[in-house]
Design an enzyme around this catalytic site. Structure first.
Site, PDB file in Angstrom:
ATOM      1  N   GLU A  46       0.836  -1.215   0.000  1.00  0.00           N
ATOM      2  CA  GLU A  46       0.000   0.000   0.000  1.00  0.00           C
ATOM      3  C   GLU A  46       0.861   1.251   0.000  1.00  0.00           C
ATOM      4  O   GLU A  46       1.871   1.320   0.707  1.00  0.00           O
ATOM      5  CB  GLU A  46      -0.887  -0.041   1.253  1.00  0.00           C
ATOM      6  CG  GLU A  46      -2.260   0.511   1.037  1.00  0.00           C
ATOM      7  CD  GLU A  46      -3.077  -0.316   0.048  1.00  0.00           C
ATOM      8  OE1 GLU A  46      -3.063   0.012  -1.152  1.00  0.00           O
ATOM      9  OE2 GLU A  46      -3.745  -1.267   0.481  1.00  0.00           O
ATOM     10  N   SER A  80     -26.122   7.150 -17.082  1.00  0.00           N
ATOM     11  CA  SER A  80     -25.809   6.065 -16.160  1.00  0.00           C
ATOM     12  C   SER A  80     -27.080   5.376 -15.690  1.00  0.00           C
ATOM     13  O   SER A  80     -28.100   6.036 -15.451  1.00  0.00           O
ATOM     14  CB  SER A  80     -25.040   6.658 -14.965  1.00  0.00           C
ATOM     15  OG  SER A  80     -25.336   5.941 -13.794  1.00  0.00           O
ATOM     16  N   GLY A 131     -17.058   4.771  -2.902  1.00  0.00           N
ATOM     17  CA  GLY A 131     -16.470   5.334  -1.688  1.00  0.00           C
ATOM     18  C   GLY A 131     -16.022   4.298  -0.674  1.00  0.00           C
ATOM     19  O   GLY A 131     -15.795   4.616   0.486  1.00  0.00           O
ATOM     20  N   LEU A 134     -12.659   0.534  -2.960  1.00  0.00           N
ATOM     21  CA  LEU A 134     -12.545  -0.657  -3.804  1.00  0.00           C
ATOM     22  C   LEU A 134     -12.314  -0.280  -5.266  1.00  0.00           C
ATOM     23  O   LEU A 134     -12.525  -1.074  -6.174  1.00  0.00           O
ATOM     24  CB  LEU A 134     -13.803  -1.534  -3.656  1.00  0.00           C
ATOM     25  CG  LEU A 134     -14.072  -2.028  -2.225  1.00  0.00           C
ATOM     26  CD1 LEU A 134     -15.381  -2.807  -2.153  1.00  0.00           C
ATOM     27  CD2 LEU A 134     -12.924  -2.908  -1.723  1.00  0.00           C
ATOM     28  N   SER A 136     -13.793   2.025  -7.433  1.00  0.00           N
ATOM     29  CA  SER A 136     -14.887   2.154  -8.399  1.00  0.00           C
ATOM     30  C   SER A 136     -14.469   3.088  -9.536  1.00  0.00           C
ATOM     31  O   SER A 136     -14.901   2.918 -10.679  1.00  0.00           O
ATOM     32  CB  SER A 136     -16.144   2.669  -7.711  1.00  0.00           C
ATOM     33  OG  SER A 136     -15.852   3.873  -7.033  1.00  0.00           O
ATOM     34  N   GLU A 169      -6.924  10.300 -15.044  1.00  0.00           N
ATOM     35  CA  GLU A 169      -7.357  10.575 -13.666  1.00  0.00           C
ATOM     36  C   GLU A 169      -6.472  11.666 -13.032  1.00  0.00           C
ATOM     37  O   GLU A 169      -6.970  12.554 -12.345  1.00  0.00           O
ATOM     38  CB  GLU A 169      -7.343   9.290 -12.816  1.00  0.00           C
ATOM     39  CG  GLU A 169      -7.909   9.549 -11.432  1.00  0.00           C
ATOM     40  CD  GLU A 169      -8.411   8.324 -10.686  1.00  0.00           C
ATOM     41  OE1 GLU A 169      -8.701   7.289 -11.307  1.00  0.00           O
ATOM     42  OE2 GLU A 169      -8.530   8.429  -9.455  1.00  0.00           O
ATOM     43  N   ASP A 181      -4.410   0.724  -9.375  1.00  0.00           N
ATOM     44  CA  ASP A 181      -5.822   0.377  -9.521  1.00  0.00           C
ATOM     45  C   ASP A 181      -6.194   0.091 -10.980  1.00  0.00           C
ATOM     46  O   ASP A 181      -6.886  -0.882 -11.283  1.00  0.00           O
ATOM     47  CB  ASP A 181      -6.706   1.511  -8.968  1.00  0.00           C
ATOM     48  CG  ASP A 181      -6.370   1.831  -7.525  1.00  0.00           C
ATOM     49  OD1 ASP A 181      -5.722   0.991  -6.869  1.00  0.00           O
ATOM     50  OD2 ASP A 181      -6.741   2.929  -7.058  1.00  0.00           O
ATOM     51  N   TYR A 233      -3.419  12.383   0.656  1.00  0.00           N
ATOM     52  CA  TYR A 233      -2.735  11.492  -0.283  1.00  0.00           C
ATOM     53  C   TYR A 233      -1.615  12.261  -0.996  1.00  0.00           C
ATOM     54  O   TYR A 233      -0.471  11.801  -1.060  1.00  0.00           O
ATOM     55  CB  TYR A 233      -3.761  10.956  -1.286  1.00  0.00           C
ATOM     56  CG  TYR A 233      -3.243   9.929  -2.255  1.00  0.00           C
ATOM     57  CD1 TYR A 233      -3.307   8.573  -1.960  1.00  0.00           C
ATOM     58  CD2 TYR A 233      -2.704  10.307  -3.480  1.00  0.00           C
ATOM     59  CE1 TYR A 233      -2.845   7.621  -2.858  1.00  0.00           C
ATOM     60  CE2 TYR A 233      -2.239   9.368  -4.386  1.00  0.00           C
ATOM     61  CZ  TYR A 233      -2.321   8.017  -4.072  1.00  0.00           C
ATOM     62  OH  TYR A 233      -1.861   7.085  -4.970  1.00  0.00           O
TER      63      TYR A 233
HETATM   64  C1  GLA Z   1      -5.304   4.675  -4.117  1.00  0.00           C
HETATM   65  C2  GLA Z   1      -4.552   5.037  -5.402  1.00  0.00           C
HETATM   66  C3  GLA Z   1      -3.535   3.944  -5.753  1.00  0.00           C
HETATM   67  C4  GLA Z   1      -2.625   3.613  -4.565  1.00  0.00           C
HETATM   68  C5  GLA Z   1      -3.465   3.383  -3.299  1.00  0.00           C
HETATM   69  C6  GLA Z   1      -2.607   3.199  -2.084  1.00  0.00           C
HETATM   70  O1  GLA Z   1      -6.101   3.557  -4.313  1.00  0.00           O
HETATM   71  O2  GLA Z   1      -5.459   5.170  -6.470  1.00  0.00           O
HETATM   72  O3  GLA Z   1      -2.776   4.347  -6.866  1.00  0.00           O
HETATM   73  O4  GLA Z   1      -1.671   4.615  -4.366  1.00  0.00           O
HETATM   74  O5  GLA Z   1      -4.378   4.441  -3.062  1.00  0.00           O
HETATM   75  O6  GLA Z   1      -1.856   2.042  -2.189  1.00  0.00           O
END
Ligand code: GLA
Length: 393
Positions: A46, A80, A131, A134, A136, A169, A181, A233
């Site tokens: 992570e 949608s 949210g 996961l 989305s 993104e 992701d 973040y």
């Molecule tokens: C989010 C970001 C990923 C990654 C995680 C943490 O999901 O989209 O790129 O950095 O946080 O591991």
């Protein structure tokens, strides 16, 4: 496994029928292509994808569907299944990052990044819980990218699609996410976790079958707030960038604990502990692969616990609800548990004995109630297939 495949095919055909019907009802013609892409759970690794680390996520069964048809004019229309009777319409040449909007910006970011200049109708059916940490948003982007790649014969391979959707993104939506992701949503294989080297996007499938060992991976959605745009973040990424620049290395991947200890006096205390998370988490991912391949689930559990402690104490991205989900699961006998995803809310995972599922759920529910937290939600999922085209023509 056979029942799972049958159920899976049944669900896909139901979802295909549903989105096709919504598309025809909304746009008055038949879609040319339907694609689906899954959300993800990260087993371990992570906050290291943006530091050139290794990650070990798997795709969950919940997916987002995108049905797309070409238009003969230059309009882009987006709708949608979750927001019936609202169609967003704009001209293809109006698509640019400065445009305000809401969820449809994720769709537009893909059209922008893939440089699609043709009018299209796009219908989305999002079935990945929102949210919950996961992914989305990656599921949405990757379903659209997979459909467009096929519809316009763009010929992008999966690595390129992952980089394009991440760029969309980052630069269009303005979320500074890493590459994990989108990569897992595109590349995952059913029955396996994806060992992804975020430095060059090479990957290897690692069989992940806890069920045949009487275990289960419980996903606990804390329902606590989760937003990567909130600054926490970006702040973590910035401290990693500062460490890299101060130590004149290309990324955390080049760092060892020894090198880090020796550089202690050029770093602030916060930079030091953020870097310690990155170095130790990269090592934990490789150890987790060894544990999984040896079917040593006790060891895997210990690594999950160590990952959580590092995210909580060194990286400081956990929150009281995530800590409660982890602690309550462990006190109910889980082999290991940790927060997953960006943190500050979202989901945790707990590796538990399948026979303890109800007791674990009860323990987490009680813990949440004792603190007056919003009631959590629980899921389980087998490792599923990455993005795919489910209908052409
Ligand atoms: C989010 C970001 C990923 C990654 C995680 C943490 O999901 O989209 O790129 O950095 O946080 O591991």
């Amino acid at each position: 496994m056979r029942w799972f495949l049958t159920l899976w095919l049944h669900l896909i055909s139901m979802s295909k029928f549903k989105i096709e019907r919504e598309f025809v009802r909304t746009f008055g013609h038949i879609p040319e292509i339907i694609a689906a892409a899954p959300g993800r759970v990260n087993l371990i690794g992570e906050h290291i994808d943006y530091s050139d680390g290794y990650v070990l996520p798997f795709a969950i069964a919940d997916r987002t569907y995108a049905a797309i048809g070409k238009r003969s004019d230059n309009l882009v229309r987006i709708a949608s299944a979750q927001r019936r009777n609202s169609i967003i319409t704009l001209k293809v040449e109006e698509i640019r990052p400065e445009l305000k909007g809401s969820w449809e910006r994720y769709v537009l970011s893909v059209l922008w990044a893939m440089e699609i200049k043709h009018g299209v109708d796009v219908m989305i059916d999002g079935q990945v819980p929102l949210g919950a940490g996961l992914s989305s948003s990656a599921a949405l982007e990757c379903s659209v990218a997979t459909a467009l790649n096929e519809l316009f014969s763009c010929g992008f391979d999966l690595e390129s699609l992952a980089r394009l959707t991440q760029r969309g993104e980052n630069e269009y939506v303005g979320v500074p996410c890493g590459i994990m992701d989108q990569s897992v949503s595109l590349m995952a294989k059913s029955g396996s976790a994806l060992l992804l080297d975020c430095r060059d996007l090479t990957s290897r499938n690692v069989a992940f079958d806890v069920a045949s060992h009487g275990l289960e991976l419980l996903i606990i959605d804390t329902q606590a707030h989760h937003s990567l745009t909130d600054g926490g973040y970006a702040e973590r990424r910035a401290s990693c960038d500062r460490v890299v620049s101060k130590l004149s290395i290309r990324s955390m991947r080049e760092l060892t604990l020894e090198k880090l200890e020796n550089s202690k006096d050029v770093l602030t205390e916060v930079e030091f502990i953020r870097a310690r998370h990155a170095v130790t988490e990269i090592a934990r991912v490789l150890d987790a692969v060894i544990a999984l391949e040896a079917k040593n689930f006790k060891r895997l559990g210990e690594l999950l616990n160590a990952s959580h402690a590092s995210l909580r104490d060194d990286y400081a991205v956990s929150c009281p609800e995530l800590n409660m989900a982890v602690d309550a699961s462990l006190s109910a006998g889980a082999l290991g548990a940790r927060m997953v995803g960006g943190g500050f809310g979202g989901s945790a995972i707990a590796l538990i004995e399948a026979k303890n599922t109800q007791a674990t759920i009860q323990a987490v529910e009680n813990g949440f109630a004792s603190k007056n937290f919003k009631a959590p939600r629980f899921f389980t999922s087998l490792p599923s297939q990455g993005a795919e085209i489910i209908q052409r023509g």
